[in-house]
Write an enzyme that holds these catalytic residues in place. Structure first.
Site, PDB file in Angstrom:
ATOM      1  N   LYS A  74     -19.277  -3.185  40.160  1.00 44.20           N
ATOM      2  CA  LYS A  74     -19.091  -2.074  39.605  1.00 44.20           C
ATOM      3  C   LYS A  74     -18.007  -1.232  40.064  1.00 44.20           C
ATOM      4  O   LYS A  74     -17.835  -1.524  41.520  1.00 44.20           O
ATOM      5  CB  LYS A  74     -20.327  -1.222  39.341  1.00 44.20           C
ATOM      6  CG  LYS A  74     -20.221  -0.330  38.002  1.00 44.20           C
ATOM      7  CD  LYS A  74     -20.823  -0.909  36.772  1.00 44.20           C
ATOM      8  CE  LYS A  74     -20.661  -0.188  35.597  1.00 44.20           C
ATOM      9  NZ  LYS A  74     -21.148  -0.990  34.294  1.00 44.20           N
ATOM     10  N   ASP A 114     -16.243   1.268  31.089  1.00 46.57           N
ATOM     11  CA  ASP A 114     -17.448   2.001  31.223  1.00 46.57           C
ATOM     12  C   ASP A 114     -17.130   3.424  30.563  1.00 46.57           C
ATOM     13  O   ASP A 114     -16.293   3.515  29.957  1.00 46.57           O
ATOM     14  CB  ASP A 114     -18.153   1.808  32.684  1.00 46.57           C
ATOM     15  CG  ASP A 114     -19.843   2.215  32.465  1.00 46.57           C
ATOM     16  OD1 ASP A 114     -20.270   1.155  32.307  1.00 46.57           O
ATOM     17  OD2 ASP A 114     -20.081   3.167  32.966  1.00 46.57           O
TER      18      ASP A 114
HETATM   19  N1  GLU Z   1     -19.686  -1.410  31.625  1.00 44.91           N
HETATM   20  C1  GLU Z   1     -20.382  -2.402  30.881  1.00 44.91           C
HETATM   21  C2  GLU Z   1     -21.755  -2.648  31.304  1.00 44.91           C
HETATM   22  O1  GLU Z   1     -22.413  -1.534  31.661  1.00 44.91           O
HETATM   23  C3  GLU Z   1     -19.477  -3.576  30.521  1.00 44.91           C
HETATM   24  C4  GLU Z   1     -19.006  -4.385  31.886  1.00 44.91           C
HETATM   25  C5  GLU Z   1     -18.310  -5.536  31.405  1.00 44.91           C
HETATM   26  O2  GLU Z   1     -18.064  -5.930  30.218  1.00 44.91           O
HETATM   27  O3  GLU Z   1     -17.633  -6.185  32.520  1.00 44.91           O
HETATM   28  O4  GLU Z   1     -22.293  -3.796  31.086  1.00 44.91           O
END
Ligand code: GLU
Length: 447
Positions: free
Chosen positions: A128, A168
Site C-alpha cells: 500500500k 484508493d
Molecule cells: N485500494 C483498493 C483496496 O483497498 C484496491 C487496490 C488495488 O486495486 O490494487 O483493495
C-alpha cells in the site's frame, strides 16, 4: 478476546516496535485474535516464525514530494510505499492521497491487503502507499504536478513483476492517468501492468471502476442468501459517496434494494425514495462538489451535518467511507433499527467494539478484507489482460468478478464452519487468508 498464548508476545513486539501506529496495531490485533485455532493446527509455522514475519513489512519506502501550486507557491508532502508481503505475487495495493495519511495508516492498509489479496485466490502479494497530499480544492494541473513529482521517486520501486499500485481514497482515474504518463515518460516503457485502475483509453479494464462497489454488493447478497434473505425490498444505508459507495448504490438498486442515505465528510443525505444515482454521479464524479448540494435538486431529501449516518433505519448497512467510521454506539443504533447485515466497503470502517456489538446481535458481518476484495480482484484481472494484450467485455468481466466474490464468500463461510464458528466471516476470512500466505512463505524458505 484474549490472544492465543503463542501470539501474545508477537503482538507485544508489534506494539513496542511500531509506537503510536494505532490503526496498524488494531489491524494486526484483529487478525491475531482470529487465527489462534490455525496456530494449533499448523505448529510448523511457529517454528518458521511465519506470523512474526507476516507482521513485519518486507520493505518501507518514505520520500519527499515537492511540487508547485498554480500561484507558484512550493509545497512539500511526504510519499509512502509499504511493500508488505510478496509470497503470493508482486506487491499489490492502492495509493491513498489524504491529509490524514501517516506511515501507520499505510502499514495498516498494507497489512489488510496481504490477507485480502490472498483471499481472492489470485497471484498477488500485498502493499500500500500514498501521501498526506490533499487533492481537495486543487486544480487538475496541480494534481498533475503532484502526481508527476510523486512518480519521479516511486518509479524506481515499482514494476509489473515487482509492485503494482492502484487507487484508493483520493486516487482515481485522473490521478492514475497522470501517474502512468510520468512512469512511461521516465522509463520509456509502455508497461501497462505497472498500475491498475487505468482509464479505458490507455490499457484499463472494463468493470475495474465499478468492481469494489459491485463486488461488495455481491458479497452482501451472498451473506443475505446464506440466511434465506435477499436485497429485494430492503432499505440500505451506504456511507461515503466516492467510487466504492457510488457503484455499491448502483448494484444494490439493480438487485432490488433501495439505498436511502449516503454521505461525505461534511454530512449525510437521506432520500426515502432512493438515492438518485445520476445526480450523485454528477455531483461527485463530474463536478467534485460536497454532498449537501444534493438536496438543492431533490426537494424531498434531507441533509444532516451534525449526526451519524448510522441513525438512519435500514436492514443492510455498507460502510464505504473510511476507517473507524462505524463505532459501538452506531452499531447499537443499527441493531436497534433491525439491521441484519453489514458489509464493509471501506478498509476497517468498523471499530473493534462496533464489530463485537454486531456479532453478538447475530448480524451477518462481512469484514473489508473479504467484502471489498472485488476492487483488487478486478485489478488482478486488469493485470491479466495487460499481460496477454487482451481486453474483455464488460459482461465477461462482471461475470468473473461475481464468481470471485462468490468464491471468497464460500471460502470464508466454509472455513468458519470447519473451525466450529459458523457464520463468523471475520474468523473465516482471517484464517483462510493467513493459511494461504503462510503456506507460500513456508515453501519459499527463510526470506
Ligand atoms: N485500494 C483498493 C483496496 O483497498 C484496491 C487496490 C488495488 O486495486 O490494487 O483493495
Amino acid at each position: 478476546m484474549p490472544l492465543h498464548s503463542e501470539l501474545e508476545p508477537i503482538f507485544d513486539d508489534v506494539l513496542s516496535r511500531n509506537p503510536g501506529e494505532v490503526e496498524f496495531h488494531q489491524a494486526v490485533h484483529e487478525v491475531l485474535e482470529s487465527i489462534g485455532p490455525a496456530v494449533d493446527k499448523h505448529p510448523e509455522y511457529a517454528d518458521a516464525k511465519i506470523i512474526k514475519r507476516i507482521c513485519e513489512p518486507e520493505r518501507q519506502i518514505i520520500f519527499r514530494v515537492p511540487w508547485e501550486d498554480d500561484a507558484g507557491e512550493i509545497h512539500i508532502n511526504r510519499g509512502f510505499r509499504v511493500e508488505f508481503n510478496s509470497a503470493l505475487g508482486p506487491y499489490k495495493g492502492g495509493l491513498r492521497f489524504h491529509p490524514s495519511v501517516l506511515l501507520g495508516t499505510v502499514k495498516f492498509l498494507g497489512f489488510e491487503q496481504v490477507f485480502k489479496n490472498a483471499l481472492t485466490g489470485l497471484p498477488i502479494g500485498g502493499g500500500k502507499g500514498g501521501s498526506d497530499f490533499d487533492p481537495k480544492g486543487c486544480s487538475d494541473r496541480e494534481v498533475m504536478r503532484f502526481c508527476q513529482s510523486f512518480m519521479t521517486e516511486l518509479y524506481r520501486h515499482i514494476g509489473e513483476y515487482t509492485d503494482v499500485p492502484a487507487g484508493d481514497i483520493g486516487v482515481g482515474g485522473r490521478e492514475i492517468g497522470f501517474l502512468f504518463g510520468q512512469y512511461k515518460r521516465i522509463t520509456n516503457r509502455y508497461e501497462s501492468g505497472v498500475l491498475t485502475g487505468k482509464g479505458l483509453s490507455f490499457g484499463g479494464a472494463q468493470v475495474r471502476r465499478e468492481a469494489t462497489g459491485y463486488g461488495c454488493t455481491y458479497f452482501v447478497d451472498e451473506m443475505l442468501k446464506a440466511r434465506g434473505e435477499s436485497f429485494d425490498g430492503k432499505d440500505v444505508v451506504v456511507s461515503g459517496s466516492g467510487n466504492v459507495a457510488i457503484y455499491t448504490i448502483e448494484k444494490v438498486h439493480q438487485l432490488g434494494g433501495r439505498v436511502v442515505a449516503c454521505s461525505d465528510s461534511s454530512g449525510y443525505v437521506r432520500d426515502e425514495k432512493g438515492i438518485d444515482l445520476t445526480l450523485l454521479k454528477e455531483i461527485k464524479e463530474t463536478r467534485r462538489e460536497r454532498i449537501g448540494v444534493y438536496v438543492d435538486r431533490r426537494r424531498d431529501a434531507d441533509y444532516v451535518s451534525d449526526r451519524s449516518i448510522w441513525e438512519v433505519p435500514c436492514q443492510v448497512a455498507i460502510p464505504s467511507a473510511t476507517q473507524n467510521e462505524l463505532t459501538e454506539s452506531d452499531a447499537l443504533m443499527l441493531v436497534r433499527n433491525g439491521c441484519i447485515a453489514v458489509g464493509e466497503g471501506a478498509n476497517m470502517p468498523t471499530t473493534p467494539d462496533g464489530v463485537r456489538v454486531l456479532r453478538e446481535a447475530g448480524v451477518s458481518f462481512g469484514p473489508g478484507k473479504a467484502a471489498n476484495a472485488g476492487g483488487v480482484a478486478a485489478s488482478a484481472l486488469e493485470m491479466q489482460q495487460n499481460a496477454s494484450r487482451d481486453s474483455w467485455t464488460f459482461q465477461h468481466s462482471e461475470e468473473r468478478l461475481r464468481d470471485i466474490m462468490q468464491g471468497i464468500h464460500a471460502r470464508c463461510y466454509e472455513t468458519a464452519d470447519e473451525y466450529g464458528i459458523p457464520g463468523d466471516y471475520v474468523a473465516g476470512a482471517n484464517i483462510s487468508g493467513y493459511a494461504r500466505v503462510a503456506a507460500a512463505m513456508l515453501a519459499l524458505g527463510l526470506v
